[in-house]
Design a protein around this motif. Structure first.
Motif, PDB file in Angstrom:
ATOM      1  N   VAL A 139      12.811 -20.464  29.009  1.00  0.00           N
ATOM      2  CA  VAL A 139      13.249 -21.163  27.873  1.00  0.00           C
ATOM      3  C   VAL A 139      12.092 -20.997  26.791  1.00  0.00           C
ATOM      4  CG1 VAL A 139      13.834 -23.129  26.811  1.00  0.00           C
ATOM      5  CG2 VAL A 139      14.916 -22.557  28.922  1.00  0.00           C
ATOM      6  N   GLN A 140      12.647 -20.612  25.566  1.00  0.00           N
ATOM      7  CA  GLN A 140      11.672 -20.753  24.250  1.00  0.00           C
ATOM      8  C   GLN A 140      12.210 -21.590  23.328  1.00  0.00           C
ATOM      9  OE1 GLN A 140      11.916 -16.572  22.830  1.00  0.00           O
ATOM     10  NE2 GLN A 140       9.853 -16.044  23.797  1.00  0.00           N
ATOM     11  N   GLY A 141      10.883 -22.567  22.837  1.00  0.00           N
ATOM     12  CA  GLY A 141      11.454 -23.496  21.872  1.00  0.00           C
ATOM     13  C   GLY A 141      11.922 -24.911  22.386  1.00  0.00           C
ATOM     14  N   ASP A 142      12.514 -25.866  21.778  1.00  0.00           N
ATOM     15  CA  ASP A 142      12.901 -27.029  22.354  1.00  0.00           C
ATOM     16  C   ASP A 142      14.275 -26.610  22.828  1.00  0.00           C
ATOM     17  OD1 ASP A 142      13.946 -29.372  22.782  1.00  0.00           O
ATOM     18  OD2 ASP A 142      13.282 -30.349  20.746  1.00  0.00           O
ATOM     19  N   PRO A 143      14.407 -26.991  24.395  1.00  0.00           N
ATOM     20  CA  PRO A 143      15.757 -26.759  24.865  1.00  0.00           C
ATOM     21  C   PRO A 143      16.807 -27.626  24.166  1.00  0.00           C
ATOM     22  CG  PRO A 143      14.269 -27.795  26.697  1.00  0.00           C
ATOM     23  CD  PRO A 143      13.432 -27.279  25.189  1.00  0.00           C
ATOM     24  N   ALA A 144      16.385 -28.653  23.917  1.00  0.00           N
ATOM     25  CA  ALA A 144      17.756 -29.545  23.287  1.00  0.00           C
ATOM     26  C   ALA A 144      18.375 -28.736  22.227  1.00  0.00           C
ATOM     27  CB  ALA A 144      16.944 -30.747  22.824  1.00  0.00           C
ATOM     28  N   SER A 145      17.786 -27.759  21.320  1.00  0.00           N
ATOM     29  CA  SER A 145      18.273 -27.072  20.287  1.00  0.00           C
ATOM     30  C   SER A 145      18.414 -25.584  20.522  1.00  0.00           C
ATOM     31  CB  SER A 145      17.538 -27.049  19.039  1.00  0.00           C
ATOM     32  OG  SER A 145      16.189 -26.822  19.254  1.00  0.00           O
ATOM     33  N   THR A 146      17.558 -25.023  21.288  1.00  0.00           N
ATOM     34  CA  THR A 146      17.615 -23.612  21.678  1.00  0.00           C
ATOM     35  C   THR A 146      18.335 -23.102  22.836  1.00  0.00           C
ATOM     36  OG1 THR A 146      15.335 -23.408  22.925  1.00  0.00           O
ATOM     37  CG2 THR A 146      15.389 -23.232  20.308  1.00  0.00           C
ATOM     38  N   ALA A 147      18.320 -24.014  23.742  1.00  0.00           N
ATOM     39  CA  ALA A 147      19.169 -23.842  25.113  1.00  0.00           C
ATOM     40  C   ALA A 147      19.863 -24.955  25.474  1.00  0.00           C
ATOM     41  CB  ALA A 147      18.014 -23.310  26.194  1.00  0.00           C
ATOM     42  N   PRO A 148      21.071 -25.347  24.904  1.00  0.00           N
ATOM     43  CA  PRO A 148      21.578 -26.740  24.836  1.00  0.00           C
ATOM     44  C   PRO A 148      22.448 -26.827  26.302  1.00  0.00           C
ATOM     45  CG  PRO A 148      22.771 -25.233  23.227  1.00  0.00           C
ATOM     46  CD  PRO A 148      21.395 -24.706  23.564  1.00  0.00           C
ATOM     47  N   ASP A 149      22.409 -25.607  27.031  1.00  0.00           N
ATOM     48  CA  ASP A 149      22.986 -25.910  28.353  1.00  0.00           C
ATOM     49  C   ASP A 149      21.964 -26.121  29.707  1.00  0.00           C
ATOM     50  OD1 ASP A 149      25.653 -25.200  27.252  1.00  0.00           O
ATOM     51  OD2 ASP A 149      25.343 -23.012  27.472  1.00  0.00           O
ATOM     52  N   THR A 150      20.819 -26.205  29.166  1.00  0.00           N
ATOM     53  CA  THR A 150      19.813 -26.160  29.979  1.00  0.00           C
ATOM     54  C   THR A 150      20.157 -27.848  30.725  1.00  0.00           C
ATOM     55  OG1 THR A 150      18.239 -25.064  28.813  1.00  0.00           O
ATOM     56  CG2 THR A 150      17.191 -26.735  30.518  1.00  0.00           C
ATOM     57  N   PRO A 151      20.130 -27.992  32.064  1.00  0.00           N
ATOM     58  CA  PRO A 151      20.181 -29.221  32.543  1.00  0.00           C
ATOM     59  C   PRO A 151      19.209 -30.179  32.260  1.00  0.00           C
ATOM     60  CG  PRO A 151      19.917 -27.721  34.400  1.00  0.00           C
ATOM     61  CD  PRO A 151      19.909 -26.776  32.985  1.00  0.00           C
ATOM     62  N   ARG A 152      19.420 -31.368  32.102  1.00  0.00           N
ATOM     63  CA  ARG A 152      18.564 -32.470  32.034  1.00  0.00           C
ATOM     64  C   ARG A 152      17.997 -33.020  33.338  1.00  0.00           C
ATOM     65  NH1 ARG A 152      18.685 -36.196  27.662  1.00  0.00           N
ATOM     66  NH2 ARG A 152      16.968 -37.480  28.987  1.00  0.00           N
ATOM     67  N   LEU A 153      16.917 -33.242  33.355  1.00  0.00           N
ATOM     68  CA  LEU A 153      16.395 -33.951  34.736  1.00  0.00           C
ATOM     69  C   LEU A 153      16.905 -35.465  34.550  1.00  0.00           C
ATOM     70  CD1 LEU A 153      12.839 -32.864  34.630  1.00  0.00           C
ATOM     71  CD2 LEU A 153      14.361 -32.162  36.076  1.00  0.00           C
ATOM     72  N   PRO A 154      17.086 -36.059  35.900  1.00  0.00           N
ATOM     73  CA  PRO A 154      17.454 -37.459  35.897  1.00  0.00           C
ATOM     74  C   PRO A 154      17.232 -38.175  34.851  1.00  0.00           C
ATOM     75  CG  PRO A 154      16.855 -36.568  37.916  1.00  0.00           C
ATOM     76  CD  PRO A 154      16.439 -35.704  37.078  1.00  0.00           C
ATOM     77  N   ARG A 155      18.089 -39.144  34.202  1.00  0.00           N
ATOM     78  CA  ARG A 155      17.853 -39.978  32.992  1.00  0.00           C
ATOM     79  C   ARG A 155      17.549 -41.316  33.576  1.00  0.00           C
ATOM     80  NH1 ARG A 155      21.842 -37.766  28.473  1.00  0.00           N
ATOM     81  NH2 ARG A 155      21.987 -35.637  29.101  1.00  0.00           N
ATOM     82  N   SER A 156      17.638 -41.400  34.908  1.00  0.00           N
ATOM     83  CA  SER A 156      17.292 -43.005  35.298  1.00  0.00           C
ATOM     84  C   SER A 156      16.807 -42.674  36.830  1.00  0.00           C
ATOM     85  CB  SER A 156      18.623 -43.747  35.548  1.00  0.00           C
ATOM     86  OG  SER A 156      19.363 -43.283  36.369  1.00  0.00           O
ATOM     87  N   LEU A 157      16.173 -43.872  37.120  1.00  0.00           N
ATOM     88  CA  LEU A 157      15.563 -43.876  38.395  1.00  0.00           C
ATOM     89  C   LEU A 157      16.705 -43.887  39.516  1.00  0.00           C
ATOM     90  CD1 LEU A 157      13.040 -44.118  40.143  1.00  0.00           C
ATOM     91  CD2 LEU A 157      13.031 -46.611  39.972  1.00  0.00           C
ATOM     92  N   THR A 158      17.827 -44.504  39.217  1.00  0.00           N
ATOM     93  CA  THR A 158      18.980 -44.212  40.358  1.00  0.00           C
ATOM     94  C   THR A 158      19.520 -42.768  40.372  1.00  0.00           C
ATOM     95  OG1 THR A 158      19.579 -46.617  39.665  1.00  0.00           O
ATOM     96  CG2 THR A 158      21.124 -45.125  40.558  1.00  0.00           C
ATOM     97  N   GLU A 159      19.578 -42.163  39.386  1.00  0.00           N
ATOM     98  CA  GLU A 159      19.853 -40.573  39.591  1.00  0.00           C
ATOM     99  C   GLU A 159      18.727 -39.936  40.045  1.00  0.00           C
ATOM    100  OE1 GLU A 159      20.981 -36.886  36.643  1.00  0.00           O
ATOM    101  OE2 GLU A 159      20.728 -38.908  35.813  1.00  0.00           O
ATOM    102  N   ALA A 160      17.663 -40.084  40.014  1.00  0.00           N
ATOM    103  CA  ALA A 160      16.368 -39.511  40.706  1.00  0.00           C
ATOM    104  C   ALA A 160      16.502 -39.626  42.295  1.00  0.00           C
ATOM    105  CB  ALA A 160      15.214 -39.750  40.010  1.00  0.00           C
ATOM    106  N   ALA A 161      16.569 -41.236  42.719  1.00  0.00           N
ATOM    107  CA  ALA A 161      16.742 -41.571  43.855  1.00  0.00           C
ATOM    108  C   ALA A 161      17.865 -40.760  44.404  1.00  0.00           C
ATOM    109  CB  ALA A 161      16.912 -42.883  43.971  1.00  0.00           C
ATOM    110  N   ASP A 162      18.901 -40.688  43.868  1.00  0.00           N
ATOM    111  CA  ASP A 162      20.329 -40.075  44.465  1.00  0.00           C
ATOM    112  C   ASP A 162      19.845 -38.578  44.690  1.00  0.00           C
ATOM    113  OD1 ASP A 162      21.544 -42.422  44.411  1.00  0.00           O
ATOM    114  OD2 ASP A 162      22.666 -41.957  42.654  1.00  0.00           O
ATOM    115  N   ARG A 163      19.335 -37.723  43.604  1.00  0.00           N
ATOM    116  CA  ARG A 163      18.822 -36.575  44.106  1.00  0.00           C
ATOM    117  C   ARG A 163      17.748 -36.243  45.206  1.00  0.00           C
ATOM    118  NH1 ARG A 163      20.587 -33.332  39.517  1.00  0.00           N
ATOM    119  NH2 ARG A 163      19.887 -31.476  40.983  1.00  0.00           N
ATOM    120  N   PHE A 164      16.905 -37.183  45.301  1.00  0.00           N
ATOM    121  CA  PHE A 164      15.817 -37.095  46.241  1.00  0.00           C
ATOM    122  C   PHE A 164      16.612 -37.416  47.701  1.00  0.00           C
ATOM    123  CE2 PHE A 164      13.039 -39.733  48.883  1.00  0.00           C
ATOM    124  CZ  PHE A 164      11.704 -38.781  49.185  1.00  0.00           C
TER     125      PHE A 164
END
Length: 453
Positions: free
Chosen positions: A383-408
């Protein structure tokens, strides 16, 4: 040499080291380990007891595997976690014994944790890191790692205030605090650590320090030593240091970026390969494994509710699951390095912070990378540039500790590498802290975590 002979040899060495420390005026040795919540815990022995500690260990309950950052016990009875029963032995590693330059009369050594019969404790993060290093070596791979340490220097008070409001990255900040920064470098140099650079960071009163790359286990040890040395020097200047992921809600927080490189029989796998951007196939597969595991690795490398106040898009925190060449907005940044500087090529994991246990970090990243190698994973397009604008389909990493724990919880390669005890401890502590702060607002989270790290 048998186990008994090795033990006797190390006992003799410990007696010699204790005698040396005594002649240097060192009378106390801090023996540290880092718990699952990322808090550095300690037992202290007089220098004259160092040899006894090496031979017999120092007692400590295994309950610290499920301590949260506020010292609550997140028990998991079905795994035996959090029970008041049992005892472990903390055995100092004499290879890392260091006289502390900012704490006169003190020395330090990290410990490995064993049970009373001498078996490795399954929850010992340092032994886990050591096992993962050895697992890589079995494949002919040698990893090198290094950390960037960020912190805020604050004047005591309620609320505390940054020691300076001089500009981000500004020389003014260095001039105002030149004695303080010089004392940090002098102390670390006296402790035989190689400082690469120290500079002002973005937030008021924030600084960053980088040390040279090393064997992953040593890199984790050095991060602990760097952090506690900075804390000690800061105290001697009548200030306080906070390494918390978010010190003040709404402001840029403290990261603890991990840099890594890979060699095979001395050959740099991050340069001169036939793959994309000079990577060899092994290096690409290793990084692809790390990238694939990042949502789960967040429970290791961004382990606090405060971590997710820091992971804001467009703030160079690495909030998206992507990689890029010299892209400081990507969670995984490839750093090709100057072509005439051997060994400078590396990758940087930007989404981690100093609430993380560094031994869990280096061990889990190696485990994820080796999974990528074994599975033959490939990197997606960078990805080049800020993915928030240049690659809007890029998945976000977990937005909360609960989500991260579930992925773990769902990521089997890490469960297999850690084992059920350590995996269960991480999951229990993360879910306990997520529940504790479920109804807290950002400022409540920041103020509660501010002095835990």
């Amino acid at each position: 040499m048998g186990v008994r002979e090795v033990r006797e040899q190390r006992h003799r060495l410990a007696r010699q080291e204790a005698a040396r420390l005594g002649t240097e005026g060192v009378h106390t040795v801090a023996l540290t380990w880092v718990d699952t919540a990322g808090v550095t815990r300690v037992k202290v022995v007089p220098t004259g007891r160092l040899a006894h500690a090496v031979r017999h260990g120092v007692g400590m309950s295994p309950v610290f595997d499920v301590y949260t950052s506020d010292d609550t016990i997140a028990a998991v009875p079905e795994l035996g976690l959090g029970s008041p029963d049992g005892d472990l032995r903390l055995v100092p590693d004499l290879d890392r014994l260091t006289t502390l330059a900012a704490q006169p009369g003190w020395a330090w050594a990290p410990v490995d944790r064993y049970d009373q019969q001498g078996a490795q404790h399954p929850g010992c993060a340092r032994l886990f890191a050591r096992r993962m290093v050895e697992r890589a070596k079995e494949r002919g791979l040698q990893a090198r790692m290094g950390f960037e340490t960020e912190w805020l220097a604050l004047r005591p008070g309620e609320p505390p205030t940054p020691v300076t409001s001089a500009p981000a990255y500004g020389m003014t900040r260095v001039v105002e605090l030149s004695d303080y920064l010089r004392d940090i470098v002098e102390a670390l140099t006296a402790e035989h650590l190689e400082v690469l650079q120290i500079h002002p960071e973005y937030t008021a009163g924030q600084f960053e320090l980088s040390t040279a790359s090393a064997d992953p286990l040593r890199a984790a040890d050095e991060l602990v030593l760097v952090r506690e040395t900075v804390r000690a020097v800061t105290g001697r200047h009548a200030l306080r240091a906070s390494f918390a992921p978010t010190v003040f809600a709404g402001q840029v927080g403290n990261g603890c970026h991990l840099h890594l490189s890979l060699r095979h029989d001395g050959e740099d796998l991050f340069r001169g390969g036939g793959g994309r951007d000079g990577l060899t196939g092994t290096a690409e597969a290793f990084l692809a494994g790390v990238l694939d595991a990042l949502p789960a690795l967040m429970a290791i490398g961004a382990p606090s509710p405060a971590s997710y106040l820091r992971l804001v898009p467009s703030h160079w925190a690495g909030a998206f699951q992507c990689w890029g060449v010299e892209n400081r907005e990507a969670a995984l940044r490839l750093v090709p390095g100057p072509p005439d500087e051997a060994g400078s090529a590396n990758a940087e994991v930007k989404c981690f912070d100093a609430a993380a246990n560094p031994y869990l970090v280096v061990g889990a990243v190696i485990a994820a990378g080796l999974h990528g190698v074994d599975a033959g994973l490939k990197l997606p397009d960078p990805v080049q540039g800020d993915p928030a604008s240049t690659a809007p389909d890029t998945p976000r990493l977990p937005r909360s500790l609960t989500e991260a724990a579930d992925r773990f919880a769902q990521y089997e390669p890490l469960r297999g590498a850690l084992g059920e005890w350590a995996h269960g401890a991480v999951l229990a502590v993360r879910r306990a802290e997520a529940e504790q702060f479920a109804d807290a607002d950002p400022e409540q989270i920041a103020s509660a975590i501010r002095w835990r790290y």
